[in-house]
Motif scaffolding. Structure first.
Motif, PDB file in Angstrom:
ATOM      1  N   LYS A 196     -40.772  -6.139  29.871  1.00 37.32           N
ATOM      2  CA  LYS A 196     -41.599  -5.061  29.331  1.00 37.32           C
ATOM      3  C   LYS A 196     -42.466  -5.481  28.154  1.00 37.32           C
ATOM      4  N   SER A 197     -42.054  -6.465  27.398  1.00 40.40           N
ATOM      5  CA  SER A 197     -42.886  -6.887  26.264  1.00 40.40           C
ATOM      6  C   SER A 197     -44.184  -7.531  26.731  1.00 40.40           C
ATOM      7  N   ALA A 198     -44.186  -8.086  27.933  1.00 43.38           N
ATOM      8  CA  ALA A 198     -45.383  -8.727  28.482  1.00 43.38           C
ATOM      9  C   ALA A 198     -46.191  -7.784  29.375  1.00 43.38           C
ATOM     10  N   ASP A 199     -45.534  -6.781  29.965  1.00 46.74           N
ATOM     11  CA  ASP A 199     -46.206  -5.956  30.976  1.00 46.74           C
ATOM     12  C   ASP A 199     -45.609  -4.546  30.999  1.00 46.74           C
ATOM     13  N   ARG A 200     -46.079  -3.703  30.098  1.00 45.26           N
ATOM     14  CA  ARG A 200     -45.556  -2.335  30.027  1.00 45.26           C
ATOM     15  C   ARG A 200     -46.023  -1.456  31.182  1.00 45.26           C
ATOM     16  N   ALA A 201     -47.004  -1.916  31.948  1.00 45.06           N
ATOM     17  CA  ALA A 201     -47.528  -1.118  33.060  1.00 45.06           C
ATOM     18  C   ALA A 201     -46.741  -1.319  34.355  1.00 45.06           C
ATOM     19  N   MET A 202     -45.662  -2.087  34.319  1.00 43.74           N
ATOM     20  CA  MET A 202     -44.857  -2.265  35.533  1.00 43.74           C
ATOM     21  C   MET A 202     -44.445  -0.906  36.084  1.00 43.74           C
ATOM     22  N   THR A 203     -44.332  -0.837  37.402  1.00 42.09           N
ATOM     23  CA  THR A 203     -43.931   0.398  38.060  1.00 42.09           C
ATOM     24  C   THR A 203     -42.826   0.096  39.053  1.00 42.09           C
ATOM     25  N   ILE A 204     -41.762   0.870  38.985  1.00 37.50           N
ATOM     26  CA  ILE A 204     -40.683   0.779  39.971  1.00 37.50           C
ATOM     27  C   ILE A 204     -40.976   1.834  41.021  1.00 37.50           C
ATOM     28  N   THR A 205     -41.009   1.410  42.288  1.00 36.29           N
ATOM     29  CA  THR A 205     -41.458   2.324  43.333  1.00 36.29           C
ATOM     30  C   THR A 205     -40.682   2.106  44.639  1.00 36.29           C
ATOM     31  N   ASP A 206     -40.779   3.094  45.498  1.00 36.45           N
ATOM     32  CA  ASP A 206     -40.290   3.030  46.886  1.00 36.45           C
ATOM     33  C   ASP A 206     -38.802   2.725  47.017  1.00 36.45           C
ATOM     34  N   LEU A 207     -37.977   3.262  46.127  1.00 36.08           N
ATOM     35  CA  LEU A 207     -36.533   3.123  46.283  1.00 36.08           C
ATOM     36  C   LEU A 207     -36.104   3.941  47.490  1.00 36.08           C
ATOM     37  N   ALA A 208     -35.448   3.292  48.452  1.00 34.63           N
ATOM     38  CA  ALA A 208     -35.062   3.992  49.675  1.00 34.63           C
ATOM     39  C   ALA A 208     -33.896   3.303  50.363  1.00 34.63           C
ATOM     40  N   LEU A 209     -33.144   4.099  51.103  1.00 30.56           N
ATOM     41  CA  LEU A 209     -32.115   3.577  51.987  1.00 30.56           C
ATOM     42  C   LEU A 209     -32.801   3.036  53.230  1.00 30.56           C
ATOM     43  N   TRP A 210     -32.504   1.797  53.596  1.00 27.06           N
ATOM     44  CA  TRP A 210     -33.113   1.158  54.771  1.00 27.06           C
ATOM     45  C   TRP A 210     -32.164   1.084  55.946  1.00 27.06           C
ATOM     46  N   GLU A 211     -30.885   1.036  55.657  1.00 29.22           N
ATOM     47  CA  GLU A 211     -29.913   0.942  56.743  1.00 29.22           C
ATOM     48  C   GLU A 211     -28.574   1.446  56.262  1.00 29.22           C
ATOM     49  N   LYS A 212     -27.832   2.054  57.188  1.00 31.48           N
ATOM     50  CA  LYS A 212     -26.477   2.510  56.916  1.00 31.48           C
ATOM     51  C   LYS A 212     -25.712   2.412  58.229  1.00 31.48           C
ATOM     52  N   THR A 213     -24.542   1.791  58.170  1.00 30.51           N
ATOM     53  CA  THR A 213     -23.701   1.712  59.362  1.00 30.51           C
ATOM     54  C   THR A 213     -22.291   2.131  59.005  1.00 30.51           C
ATOM     55  N   GLY A 214     -21.573   2.577  60.031  1.00 29.23           N
ATOM     56  CA  GLY A 214     -20.184   2.990  59.873  1.00 29.23           C
ATOM     57  C   GLY A 214     -20.053   4.476  59.673  1.00 29.23           C
ATOM     58  N   GLY A 215     -18.846   4.948  59.904  1.00 30.58           N
ATOM     59  CA  GLY A 215     -18.565   6.358  59.714  1.00 30.58           C
ATOM     60  C   GLY A 215     -18.944   7.218  60.899  1.00 30.58           C
ATOM     61  N   ARG A 216     -18.652   8.497  60.764  1.00 34.35           N
ATOM     62  CA  ARG A 216     -18.860   9.460  61.840  1.00 34.35           C
ATOM     63  C   ARG A 216     -20.324   9.631  62.209  1.00 34.35           C
ATOM     64  N   SER A 217     -21.222   9.531  61.237  1.00 33.85           N
ATOM     65  CA  SER A 217     -22.643   9.757  61.541  1.00 33.85           C
ATOM     66  C   SER A 217     -23.313   8.539  62.165  1.00 33.85           C
ATOM     67  N   GLY A 218     -22.601   7.406  62.233  1.00 30.91           N
ATOM     68  CA  GLY A 218     -23.132   6.241  62.935  1.00 30.91           C
ATOM     69  C   GLY A 218     -24.163   5.463  62.145  1.00 30.91           C
ATOM     70  N   THR A 219     -25.090   4.858  62.895  1.00 35.20           N
ATOM     71  CA  THR A 219     -26.067   3.949  62.305  1.00 35.20           C
ATOM     72  C   THR A 219     -27.375   4.662  61.997  1.00 35.20           C
ATOM     73  N   TYR A 220     -27.934   4.351  60.861  1.00 31.09           N
ATOM     74  CA  TYR A 220     -29.271   4.820  60.479  1.00 31.09           C
ATOM     75  C   TYR A 220     -30.080   3.592  60.114  1.00 31.09           C
ATOM     76  N   ARG A 221     -31.277   3.499  60.651  1.00 32.00           N
ATOM     77  CA  ARG A 221     -32.232   2.458  60.247  1.00 32.00           C
ATOM     78  C   ARG A 221     -33.577   3.117  60.029  1.00 32.00           C
ATOM     79  N   ARG A 222     -34.196   2.797  58.915  1.00 35.99           N
ATOM     80  CA  ARG A 222     -35.523   3.310  58.597  1.00 35.99           C
ATOM     81  C   ARG A 222     -36.511   2.866  59.670  1.00 35.99           C
ATOM     82  N   ALA A 223     -37.382   3.735  60.096  1.00 36.86           N
ATOM     83  CA  ALA A 223     -38.293   3.461  61.204  1.00 36.86           C
ATOM     84  C   ALA A 223     -39.154   2.234  60.969  1.00 36.86           C
TER      85      ALA A 223
END
Length: 170
Positions: free
Chosen positions: A131-158
């Motif tokens: 941050k001392s060098a680049d205060r304009a940094m942006t954190i973006t697009d946090l998302a779940l991409w994949e999930k496996t296991g359990g009753r609901s099964g597998t999820y994969r982002r399209a």
């Protein structure tokens, strides 16, 4: 989309931790990703290990692993889990670092929150160290991409199915 069922609310609408005791433990896995956008000069400093606070990606990796292990301390209704493995990887681009976290366990509930928490804390660590060098940094697009296991099964982002690039072990 089906009608969502909010299981963290009781019949009176009060918050509660879901009872997972009737469920059988199964292998669970979750993958989350996010991007930290920054100036090319900041990327160059990270890659050449010239950031004054130290090796940014090594510190961010450890921070992400710690975050996955401590998710239930930060997210009030998450169950504490015995995590089997956590990996945090980076893909360095011209103007961004893509962070990907993988979390595995054999449990009665999933590890989606642990993967998301790992990714976000790794990203915040990158921000903090630069941050001392680049205060304009942006954190973006946090998302779940994949999930496996359990009753609901597998999820994969399209878009993953469409061939989105997975970060290697930078």
């Amino acid at each position: 989309m089906s009608d969502p069922q909010f299981t963290h609310l009781d019949s009176a609408g009060h918050a509660r931790m879901v009872d997972v005791s009737p469920k059988e433990p199964t292998l669970r896995r979750a993958v989350a990703r996010c991007d930290v956008l920054m100036e090319p000069e900041t990327i160059a400093a990270i890659v050449s290990r010239e950031v004054k606070k130290g090796d940014v990606l090594s510190v961010a990796r450890v921070a992400g692993i710690q975050a996955a292990k401590r998710t239930s301390d930060m997210i009030p209704l998450c169950h504490p889990l015995m995590i089997s493995s956590v990996s945090v990887n980076f893909e360095v681009g011209d103007d961004r670092i893509t962070i990907e976290a993988h979390v595995d366990c054999i449990e009665r509930t999933g590890v989606e929150m642990e993967a998301l928490h790992a990714c976000s804390v790794a990203a915040l660590t990158v921000y903090d160290m630069c941050k001392s060098a680049d205060r304009a940094m942006t954190i973006t697009d946090l998302a779940l991409w994949e999930k496996t296991g359990g009753r609901s099964g597998t999820y994969r982002r399209a878009s993953e199915v469409a061939g989105s690039k997975v970060p290697d072990s930078a």
